[in-house]
Design an enzyme around this catalytic site. Structure first.
Site, PDB file in Angstrom:
ATOM      1  N   ASN A   9      36.986  14.586 -49.790  1.00 13.27           N
ATOM      2  CA  ASN A   9      35.567  14.938 -49.725  1.00 13.27           C
ATOM      3  C   ASN A   9      35.470  16.449 -49.539  1.00 13.27           C
ATOM      4  O   ASN A   9      35.748  16.971 -48.460  1.00 13.27           O
ATOM      5  CB  ASN A   9      34.903  14.196 -48.558  1.00 13.27           C
ATOM      6  N   TRP A  10      35.084  17.143 -50.594  1.00 11.74           N
ATOM      7  CA  TRP A  10      35.080  18.611 -50.560  1.00 11.74           C
ATOM      8  C   TRP A  10      33.865  19.193 -49.853  1.00 11.74           C
ATOM      9  O   TRP A  10      33.788  20.395 -49.642  1.00 11.74           O
ATOM     10  CB  TRP A  10      35.164  19.164 -51.981  1.00 11.74           C
ATOM     11  N   LYS A  11      32.890  18.357 -49.540  1.00 12.03           N
ATOM     12  CA  LYS A  11      31.694  18.803 -48.815  1.00 12.03           C
ATOM     13  C   LYS A  11      31.075  20.016 -49.534  1.00 12.03           C
ATOM     14  O   LYS A  11      31.004  20.027 -50.758  1.00 12.03           O
ATOM     15  CB  LYS A  11      32.039  19.061 -47.348  1.00 12.03           C
ATOM     16  N   HIS A  95      27.794   9.060 -45.098  1.00 11.15           N
ATOM     17  CA  HIS A  95      28.722   9.899 -44.339  1.00 11.15           C
ATOM     18  C   HIS A  95      28.049  10.356 -43.051  1.00 11.15           C
ATOM     19  O   HIS A  95      26.839  10.582 -43.019  1.00 11.15           O
ATOM     20  CB  HIS A  95      29.148  11.105 -45.185  1.00 11.15           C
ATOM     21  N   GLU A  97      27.856  13.074 -41.622  1.00  9.53           N
ATOM     22  CA  GLU A  97      27.105  14.328 -41.724  1.00  9.53           C
ATOM     23  C   GLU A  97      25.747  14.111 -42.372  1.00  9.53           C
ATOM     24  O   GLU A  97      24.791  14.841 -42.081  1.00  9.53           O
ATOM     25  CB  GLU A  97      27.937  15.365 -42.482  1.00  9.53           C
ATOM     26  N   GLU A 167      34.928   6.304 -40.066  1.00  7.66           N
ATOM     27  CA  GLU A 167      35.086   7.705 -39.678  1.00  7.66           C
ATOM     28  C   GLU A 167      34.418   7.927 -38.329  1.00  7.66           C
ATOM     29  O   GLU A 167      33.205   8.121 -38.267  1.00  7.66           O
ATOM     30  CB  GLU A 167      34.527   8.631 -40.756  1.00  7.66           C
ATOM     31  N   GLY A 173      36.263  16.982 -38.368  1.00  6.00           N
ATOM     32  CA  GLY A 173      36.228  18.428 -38.304  1.00  6.00           C
ATOM     33  C   GLY A 173      36.510  18.995 -36.929  1.00  6.00           C
ATOM     34  O   GLY A 173      36.350  20.187 -36.694  1.00  6.00           O
ATOM     35  N   SER A 213      39.758  14.096 -39.452  1.00  6.44           N
ATOM     36  CA  SER A 213      40.861  15.045 -39.225  1.00  6.44           C
ATOM     37  C   SER A 213      42.212  14.500 -39.693  1.00  6.44           C
ATOM     38  O   SER A 213      43.228  14.650 -39.012  1.00  6.44           O
ATOM     39  CB  SER A 213      40.925  15.446 -37.744  1.00  6.44           C
ATOM     40  N   GLY A 234      38.609  15.403 -45.343  1.00  8.04           N
ATOM     41  CA  GLY A 234      37.768  16.573 -45.506  1.00  8.04           C
ATOM     42  C   GLY A 234      38.592  17.825 -45.738  1.00  8.04           C
ATOM     43  O   GLY A 234      39.077  18.096 -46.827  1.00  8.04           O
ATOM     44  N   GLY A 235      38.774  18.614 -44.675  1.00  3.98           N
ATOM     45  CA  GLY A 235      39.407  19.927 -44.781  1.00  3.98           C
ATOM     46  C   GLY A 235      40.754  19.945 -45.478  1.00  3.98           C
ATOM     47  O   GLY A 235      41.055  20.838 -46.274  1.00  3.98           O
TER      48      GLY A 235
END
Length: 250
Positions: A9-11, A95, A97, A167, A173, A213, A234-235
């Site tokens: 997920n590149w957000k 998600h 977020e 999640e 994050g 994470s 994510g990251g």
């Protein structure tokens, strides 16, 4: 057998050229990864170019959100048909977020899931508790509420076409990760809810990903758990080297 999924997920990262370059580099990695499916979720602006770059490869392209209406006066929103037109096969829905930054409710998630299914997309439906909810011992209650609300009105056939992502909000994050045991316990709860609502066969077949994470140094421990069917990352999905390491988990 449930085939694992490693989804990036590149957000709100990567312009079009960066997205295309990443996909060109990851295509041979995905081609060699017979043990899992590879999905990437670029931002809306890069979806069409990413899907074109991924065409004919083992890399599937997902959107990060969708509206439930086919069209209409919804400034800034994207319809399921638009995602299909851009070349998407998957879409992330609910998600944390989106739930926390935009106030998205289980009812809205449910409408999006149904609209995505109607358009032929594979929804990756996210659920998970906050730190306060976990510390209050409410994890199972929260998962039950989100599961039932987000998937209300689905038939077993509908359910067989979705992917679930657990999640925990406190691990996204933050650098904090649920232990493999904690994640597996939550996945067992979700599979039990699936069994009650959709039946033994569907519960045994649904893939439940862990997100929060996930990194190259902890993915193997997570994937060693029988209940964990992949990762929503994510990251660590933003760099080719780290995403390659995730796809090639031991």
């Amino acid at each position: 057998m449930r085939k694992p999924v490693i989804a990036g997920n590149w957000k709100m990262y990567k312009a079009i050229a960066e997205a295309v370059d990443f996909i060109e580099k990851i295509k041979p990695v995905a081609a060699a990864a017979g043990h899992c499916e590879v999905v990437v979720a670029p931002p809306f602006t890069a979806l069409a170019a990413a899907a074109q770059a991924a065409k004919g490869s083992k890399v599937a392209v997902s959107a990060q959100d969708v509206h439930w209406d086919k069209e209409g006066a919804h400034t800034g929103d994207i319809s399921p048909a638009m995602l299909v037109d851009a070349g998407c096969t998957h879409v992330i829905i609910g998600h944390s977020e989106r739930r926390h930054d935009h106030g998205e409710t289980d009812e809205q998630v449910n409408r999006k899931v149904k609209a995505a299914l109607a358009a032929g997309l594979t929804p990756i439906v996210c659920v998970g508790e906050t730190l306060a909810e976990r510390e209050a011992g409410r994890t199972e209650d929260v998962l039950k509420t989100q599961f039932e609300g987000s998937l209300a009105g689905l038939t077993p056939s509908d359910f067989s076409r979705i992917i679930i992502a657990y999640e925990p909000v406190w691990a996204i994050g933050t650098g904090r990760t649920a232990t493999p045991q904690m994640a597996a316990d939550a996945h067992r709860v979700l599979r039990g809810l699936a069994r009650q609502k959709f039946g033994e066969h569907e519960a045994g077949a649904v893939r439940i990903l862990y997100g929060g994470s996930v990194k190259p140094d902890n993915v193997s421990g997570l994937m060693a758990e029988e209940e964990i069917d992949g990762a929503l990352v994510g990251g660590a999905s933003l760099k080719v080297d780290s995403f390659t390491a995730l796809v090639n988990y031991k």
